[in-house]
Enzyme design. Sequence first.
Site, mmCIF file in Angstrom:
data_model
loop_
_atom_site.group_PDB
_atom_site.id
_atom_site.type_symbol
_atom_site.label_atom_id
_atom_site.label_comp_id
_atom_site.label_asym_id
_atom_site.label_seq_id
_atom_site.Cartn_x
_atom_site.Cartn_y
_atom_site.Cartn_z
ATOM 1 N N SER A 28 4.240 -2.486 -1.011
ATOM 2 C CA SER A 28 3.098 -1.758 -1.550
ATOM 3 C C SER A 28 2.622 -0.670 -0.594
ATOM 4 O O SER A 28 2.472 -0.897 0.608
ATOM 5 C CB SER A 28 1.949 -2.728 -1.829
ATOM 6 O OG SER A 28 0.825 -2.039 -2.306
ATOM 7 N N LYS A 52 1.531 0.919 -5.258
ATOM 8 C CA LYS A 52 0.429 1.043 -4.322
ATOM 9 C C LYS A 52 -0.733 0.204 -4.861
ATOM 10 O O LYS A 52 -0.897 0.077 -6.081
ATOM 11 C CB LYS A 52 0.014 2.518 -4.212
ATOM 12 C CG LYS A 52 -0.872 2.838 -3.028
ATOM 13 C CD LYS A 52 -1.149 4.328 -2.951
ATOM 14 C CE LYS A 52 -1.850 4.689 -1.651
ATOM 15 N NZ LYS A 52 -3.090 3.953 -1.429
ATOM 16 N N ASN A 76 -1.516 2.866 10.122
ATOM 17 C CA ASN A 76 -2.025 3.650 9.000
ATOM 18 C C ASN A 76 -3.429 3.178 8.653
ATOM 19 O O ASN A 76 -3.769 2.001 8.785
ATOM 20 C CB ASN A 76 -1.092 3.568 7.791
ATOM 21 C CG ASN A 76 -1.420 2.395 6.888
ATOM 22 O OD1 ASN A 76 -2.320 2.484 6.050
ATOM 23 N ND2 ASN A 76 -0.702 1.282 7.064
ATOM 24 N N GLY A 79 -6.848 3.685 3.520
ATOM 25 C CA GLY A 79 -8.050 3.296 2.790
ATOM 26 C C GLY A 79 -7.839 3.075 1.301
ATOM 27 O O GLY A 79 -8.759 3.234 0.502
ATOM 28 N N CYS A 140 -8.347 -6.971 1.765
ATOM 29 C CA CYS A 140 -9.406 -5.985 1.535
ATOM 30 C C CYS A 140 -10.724 -6.561 2.033
ATOM 31 O O CYS A 140 -10.933 -7.780 1.980
ATOM 32 C CB CYS A 140 -9.554 -5.682 0.047
ATOM 33 S SG CYS A 140 -8.103 -5.016 -0.755
ATOM 34 N N GLY A 263 7.857 -7.039 6.424
ATOM 35 C CA GLY A 263 7.383 -6.742 7.771
ATOM 36 C C GLY A 263 8.526 -6.314 8.678
ATOM 37 O O GLY A 263 9.283 -7.148 9.167
ATOM 38 N N GLY A 264 8.671 -5.022 8.868
ATOM 39 C CA GLY A 264 9.622 -4.513 9.844
ATOM 40 C C GLY A 264 11.080 -4.576 9.461
ATOM 41 O O GLY A 264 11.953 -4.535 10.331
ATOM 42 N N GLY A 285 9.268 -1.516 3.547
ATOM 43 C CA GLY A 285 8.158 -0.586 3.519
ATOM 44 C C GLY A 285 8.309 0.590 4.448
ATOM 45 O O GLY A 285 8.820 1.647 4.069
#
Length: 327
Positions: A28, A52, A76, A79, A140, A263-264, A285
């Site tokens: 995402s 997203k 990043n 927001g 969030c 992740g990575g 990602g």
Amino acid sequence: MTAAAGTGPDMSVDLAGTVLPTPMMTASGCAANGREIHRFIDITDLGAFVTKSVKADPVSGRGTPRMAETPSGMLNSIGLQGPGVSAFVERDLAWLHSVGARVVVSVAGNTAEEFAQVTAAVLDSEHRPAVAAIEVNISCPNVANRGLVFACDPSGARDVIARVREVVPAGTGIPLLAKLSPDVTDIVEIARVVLEAGADALTMINTTLGVAIDTDRLRPHLAAATGGLSGPAVRPMAVRAIWQVVGAMRAGRLPRVPVVGVGGVRHGRDALELVAAGASAIQVGTAAFNDPTAPSRVGRELTRLVAERGFDRLGDVVGIAHERFDS
């Protein structure tokens, strides 16, 4: 057992009742909502495309600068900028549906009610047939609870998943994935809470919080100071989180559900590491920023590695590191 000559291993994934032809997904926020990366790869060849995170209303995002390079990764602080769920459904989900993509819609919100509102708007649309799953981005801040991040608060995490579960009853064929944060003392406890509240699967991990200082100006690089760290630097954290949660499942302390590892991941070996730790599917990602073909390329590399190790099915490799560690 070695796959028959001329055939490859079965790379399909059963994601809590939804069968995907391959384990590969985007992550995402790293491929917009499909059109951009579709110029480089056919997103319908992926197991699923992850959108997203979408909120109820339009979000302008944070001030700039929003991104900063770090060793083996990046920060990043976007927001969750986006057009809101109505525009998302009318433009982005409609386009994804038109090209035949399997879509995991990432939903977000400032309150548990907003998460449910966004999910309902997605599933009430004519484009529902394109939705393979809902990924609940609980990383969030909860505006009703002093800005505490939902994923870092057992009570908040439980409330969000429970509210979303109400609008996506079990048995609808659309699994709920709870996306967990590594920024907690005990990720097994958060996993337990969201599974009790109705999550069908887990996505691990989201970014971890970091700060980078500009040593010329002697102030933070990012306008918001803090940002989410992603990229190869966080892969051991992702492996650790998956290892711990899947270990708890194997020990009977948690129900066994699919885990989506993220992740990575840059190469097939990275994906294989997450699979061996217990992930059934993989999201790519940050690697897509410098190689938009990465989600597809990593899938091909993973398929080759599974075959080279003599396995007929990806499922035979999921969690195998636990078996070999315990033996």
